[in-house]
Every structure is written in C-alpha cells, then in structure tokens.
Scaffold this motif. Sequence first.
Motif, PDB file in Angstrom:
ATOM      1  N   PRO A 325      36.879  30.649  57.464  1.00  0.00           N
ATOM      2  CA  PRO A 325      38.319  30.296  57.096  1.00  0.00           C
ATOM      3  C   PRO A 325      38.583  29.872  55.834  1.00  0.00           C
ATOM      4  CG  PRO A 325      37.278  29.864  59.406  1.00  0.00           C
ATOM      5  CD  PRO A 325      36.087  30.096  58.264  1.00  0.00           C
ATOM      6  N   GLY A 326      39.514  30.178  55.221  1.00  0.00           N
ATOM      7  CA  GLY A 326      39.798  29.539  53.847  1.00  0.00           C
ATOM      8  C   GLY A 326      40.791  30.229  53.204  1.00  0.00           C
ATOM      9  N   ILE A 327      40.783  30.299  51.699  1.00  0.00           N
ATOM     10  CA  ILE A 327      41.865  30.788  50.855  1.00  0.00           C
ATOM     11  C   ILE A 327      41.270  31.931  50.212  1.00  0.00           C
ATOM     12  CG2 ILE A 327      43.161  30.305  48.957  1.00  0.00           C
ATOM     13  CD1 ILE A 327      43.116  27.204  49.807  1.00  0.00           C
ATOM     14  N   SER A 328      42.027  32.834  49.920  1.00  0.00           N
ATOM     15  CA  SER A 328      41.839  34.166  49.141  1.00  0.00           C
ATOM     16  C   SER A 328      42.668  34.470  48.199  1.00  0.00           C
ATOM     17  CB  SER A 328      41.443  35.318  50.158  1.00  0.00           C
ATOM     18  OG  SER A 328      42.391  35.807  50.990  1.00  0.00           O
ATOM     19  N   TYR A 329      42.255  35.235  47.098  1.00  0.00           N
ATOM     20  CA  TYR A 329      43.494  35.295  46.115  1.00  0.00           C
ATOM     21  C   TYR A 329      42.930  36.502  45.213  1.00  0.00           C
ATOM     22  CZ  TYR A 329      47.013  34.505  42.814  1.00  0.00           C
ATOM     23  OH  TYR A 329      48.160  34.363  41.915  1.00  0.00           O
ATOM     24  N   TYR A 330      43.736  37.609  44.704  1.00  0.00           N
ATOM     25  CA  TYR A 330      43.030  38.571  43.957  1.00  0.00           C
ATOM     26  C   TYR A 330      42.949  38.004  42.526  1.00  0.00           C
ATOM     27  CZ  TYR A 330      44.547  41.958  47.738  1.00  0.00           C
ATOM     28  OH  TYR A 330      44.631  42.487  48.515  1.00  0.00           O
ATOM     29  N   ILE A 331      41.712  38.588  42.031  1.00  0.00           N
ATOM     30  CA  ILE A 331      41.369  37.907  40.922  1.00  0.00           C
ATOM     31  C   ILE A 331      42.086  38.577  39.676  1.00  0.00           C
ATOM     32  CG2 ILE A 331      39.445  38.220  39.132  1.00  0.00           C
ATOM     33  CD1 ILE A 331      37.384  38.185  41.334  1.00  0.00           C
ATOM     34  N   ASP A 332      42.959  39.884  39.960  1.00  0.00           N
ATOM     35  CA  ASP A 332      43.719  40.382  38.875  1.00  0.00           C
ATOM     36  C   ASP A 332      44.923  39.524  38.828  1.00  0.00           C
ATOM     37  OD1 ASP A 332      41.844  42.292  38.684  1.00  0.00           O
ATOM     38  OD2 ASP A 332      43.214  43.631  39.890  1.00  0.00           O
ATOM     39  N   GLU A 333      45.459  38.803  39.859  1.00  0.00           N
ATOM     40  CA  GLU A 333      46.571  37.642  39.823  1.00  0.00           C
ATOM     41  C   GLU A 333      46.017  36.450  39.260  1.00  0.00           C
ATOM     42  OE1 GLU A 333      49.588  38.274  40.655  1.00  0.00           O
ATOM     43  OE2 GLU A 333      49.437  40.297  41.236  1.00  0.00           O
ATOM     44  N   LEU A 334      44.675  36.093  39.408  1.00  0.00           N
ATOM     45  CA  LEU A 334      44.114  34.866  39.033  1.00  0.00           C
ATOM     46  C   LEU A 334      43.974  34.889  37.487  1.00  0.00           C
ATOM     47  CD1 LEU A 334      43.102  31.964  40.017  1.00  0.00           C
ATOM     48  CD2 LEU A 334      40.952  33.279  40.354  1.00  0.00           C
ATOM     49  N   CYS A 335      43.661  36.168  37.087  1.00  0.00           N
ATOM     50  CA  CYS A 335      43.373  36.198  35.598  1.00  0.00           C
ATOM     51  C   CYS A 335      44.511  35.668  34.646  1.00  0.00           C
ATOM     52  CB  CYS A 335      43.221  37.498  35.275  1.00  0.00           C
ATOM     53  SG  CYS A 335      41.599  38.276  35.735  1.00  0.00           S
ATOM     54  N   GLN A 336      45.940  35.458  35.230  1.00  0.00           N
ATOM     55  CA  GLN A 336      47.068  34.960  34.388  1.00  0.00           C
ATOM     56  C   GLN A 336      46.747  33.674  34.132  1.00  0.00           C
ATOM     57  OE1 GLN A 336      50.732  35.481  36.446  1.00  0.00           O
ATOM     58  NE2 GLN A 336      49.600  35.663  38.545  1.00  0.00           N
ATOM     59  N   PHE A 337      46.046  32.892  34.879  1.00  0.00           N
ATOM     60  CA  PHE A 337      45.652  31.417  34.450  1.00  0.00           C
ATOM     61  C   PHE A 337      44.426  31.141  33.865  1.00  0.00           C
ATOM     62  CE2 PHE A 337      48.040  31.641  38.534  1.00  0.00           C
ATOM     63  CZ  PHE A 337      49.111  31.278  38.536  1.00  0.00           C
ATOM     64  N   ALA A 338      43.732  32.069  33.244  1.00  0.00           N
ATOM     65  CA  ALA A 338      42.434  31.924  32.650  1.00  0.00           C
ATOM     66  C   ALA A 338      42.866  31.659  31.190  1.00  0.00           C
ATOM     67  CB  ALA A 338      41.697  33.353  32.609  1.00  0.00           C
ATOM     68  N   THR A 339      41.988  30.593  30.678  1.00  0.00           N
ATOM     69  CA  THR A 339      42.408  30.037  29.517  1.00  0.00           C
ATOM     70  C   THR A 339      40.821  29.939  28.711  1.00  0.00           C
ATOM     71  OG1 THR A 339      44.049  28.605  29.951  1.00  0.00           O
ATOM     72  CG2 THR A 339      43.008  28.075  27.968  1.00  0.00           C
ATOM     73  N   SER A 340      40.795  30.606  27.756  1.00  0.00           N
ATOM     74  CA  SER A 340      39.240  30.569  26.818  1.00  0.00           C
ATOM     75  C   SER A 340      38.384  30.952  27.635  1.00  0.00           C
ATOM     76  CB  SER A 340      39.065  29.178  26.369  1.00  0.00           C
ATOM     77  OG  SER A 340      40.000  28.930  25.316  1.00  0.00           O
ATOM     78  N   GLY A 341      38.436  31.929  28.684  1.00  0.00           N
ATOM     79  CA  GLY A 341      37.233  32.358  29.434  1.00  0.00           C
ATOM     80  C   GLY A 341      37.113  31.490  30.774  1.00  0.00           C
ATOM     81  N   SER A 342      37.819  30.519  31.079  1.00  0.00           N
ATOM     82  CA  SER A 342      37.632  29.588  32.318  1.00  0.00           C
ATOM     83  C   SER A 342      38.991  29.323  33.084  1.00  0.00           C
ATOM     84  CB  SER A 342      37.106  28.327  31.696  1.00  0.00           C
ATOM     85  OG  SER A 342      37.825  27.621  31.056  1.00  0.00           O
TER      86      SER A 342
END
Length: 355
Positions: A325-342
């Motif tokens: 039980p926890g949190i899940s999020y699509y990586i494609d949506e998460l990518c918009q918060f990436a900065t310099s590969g992290s």
Amino acid sequence: PASPIASPPASPISTPPASPVFTEGNNIDVTDENRFSCSESDDDSIEATLNDIIVLDTPENCIPERSCTNKSMNSEVQETSIVAETSSISLGESSPDKSHTNDLQKLNKLNQNLVSLLECPVCFDTMLPPIFQCIKGHLVCNSCRPKINMCPTCRSRFADRNLAMEKVAEKLMYPCKNSFHGCNEIFKLNDKLQHEEDCGFRLFQCVLENCTWKGYKPELVVHMNALHEDDFYSTGEKLITFSRDMKQRSWVFYFLEEVFVLSISLNHQIRTFFGWMQLVGTSKDAEQFKYSLKFSRSSPFKTAEFSHIVQNSSCSPNMLNSQIPGISYYIDELCQFATSGSYKMNVKIEKFHGT
C-alpha cells in the motif's frame, strides 16, 4: 439506656471578671481583638437561667458532677475514635484497589510458574501444542520431537501427545519472544503468535540494498548512523534528490523516537513510480502517522503532492510494488518535474492530531 439529665434550678450567677458573659440582645462593640464591652448593662450582677447565657470560660468548681462523667465518657469515645481511625490506617493494605493489585500479582506469579513448566528440555523454548510425552510423562516440544528417538530426561521411549497439558497451554498468558529486547506484552497462545509477526522488537534486516546486517529496533538507528550516514536523516522533513534512471532506493528517517523507512521504485517497464513508507514497529503505531511526497518545478510553477498512511514494517521491501500500500504515479507525468536528469522530492512525516 442513659437517663435524661435534668437541668438544675435557676440560681443567680455572678459573672467572674476574667470570664465575660454575653446575653442575648446585647450589642457587642469590638474595639480590639482581645477587648469587648457591652453597651447595655444595668447591674453588676446579671440574673439569668442556664438556657439564657453562654459561658465562655467556666470555673472547674461550677461543673456539675454528671458533667464530669460526661467528660470522661466523651474522652473515652474520642480515644476509641482515634484507635478506630488508627486501625483503619494500619489496615490500608486491605483497601479494594490494593487488594485487587495483590490478586493480580498472585495470578501473574501463578501464570509464570505454569509457563515455566512448559519449557522444553531440549531447546528451552516454551512448548506449544502439539506437546509430546514419554511413557513416564516427561514432555518435549513439537519441534524437537522428530529430532530425537528417546526421552532426553529419562531415556524412555515416547508415547502419545499430552492432551491435558495442551489444554493448559491454551489457557495461559505468554510473554512475547522478544521480551528480552524490550517488548512487555503478554498474550494468549493464538494472539501471541500473531503479535510476534508484527512485533516492533523483532529481528530486523538492514533496509538498504547489499547490507546483510541484522539486529533489533534500538540497534537499527545506531547502525544506520554509523554505516549509512548518507541515507539516514534525524528529521521529519527532507528534500531528496534521486536519478531518473534509478530502479529502487530506500532512506531511513528517525522522527519522534520512531524509525521510518521510505522506499521508492521506478518501474520502467510499466512506466510507473511507486513510493511507500514503513514504520519499524507495530501496525497500531504505524496508523498514527502519515507521509507526503511532493514534486515541484519553478518555471513554469507546478506541483504534484501525494499522501498516504504509514504502513508497518511487516511489508518487506522485496515484495512486489503492486502488493505494498502506497503511492503510485505515471513516470510520463513525473518527467515534467525532472531537472538535469534527476528528480527533487520533498518528504514530510506527520503525526495525526489527537494520537
């Protein structure tokens, strides 16, 4: 029964100078703490009955004989009252609360003595059903019975199970097997086994990858601070940075005297981010806390925040992500918060109000 005391006949009474007499209807003028004067006084001698005056200080020779008897009786009654009160204090141990406490202590002692009789002579653990015995009645636990061919106590052959002792074992209260490491709980047999799977004082393995350390809860904080300082935080809120290409990683938080383990996983096959937090302790303790994971970017400003209740540490990090039980999020949506590969993720642990 005591006969009524008749009042003596009225007689003139002279008020002694040292003993002021007050009559009803007099106005008392208080001019000093120790000085009183009567504003109405016709004669130096006031005639009144005993029912009309109040004598503040009566000379001893004016006390009737029967009054002496009453004084003696009152003294005896007062003395008896003091003795009764003293007896009540000395017998304070028999009060309901202390008596109940003593009974509980006796029951606990009896329970401990009975549990000690169930100690296996081979492994020295407490015997739980099924319990086996030899032909002379000596007992051995279920785990040791297949390993031996004769009784370890008398070298006799084994007989059948001891059903009577199994019934006794089901009625007793048992300490947790982790009692030597700080757990003070006691349970009936079925509850004991269930508790030990969830006990916060059980043996734990280091939550970080490639570390084989095992120990108990009080030792985990020391181990993390000494050998994994980069992944250990003594706070309830921290900004964490992790790589976009990472697969799985864990961090340990020490907050409000509790140990929390945050684990995240990037499953690139199904393009999903998983995050979950566990408390090293019982489910009851874990339910008092929640955590949040917050991603953000500054230009253009955007945030994504998720929160969930903390789980207890019976959920292993090696379990499938979908089972925790926890949190899940699509990586494609998460990518918009990436900065310099992290990614930068703010972690916050909170305790529910009123707990």
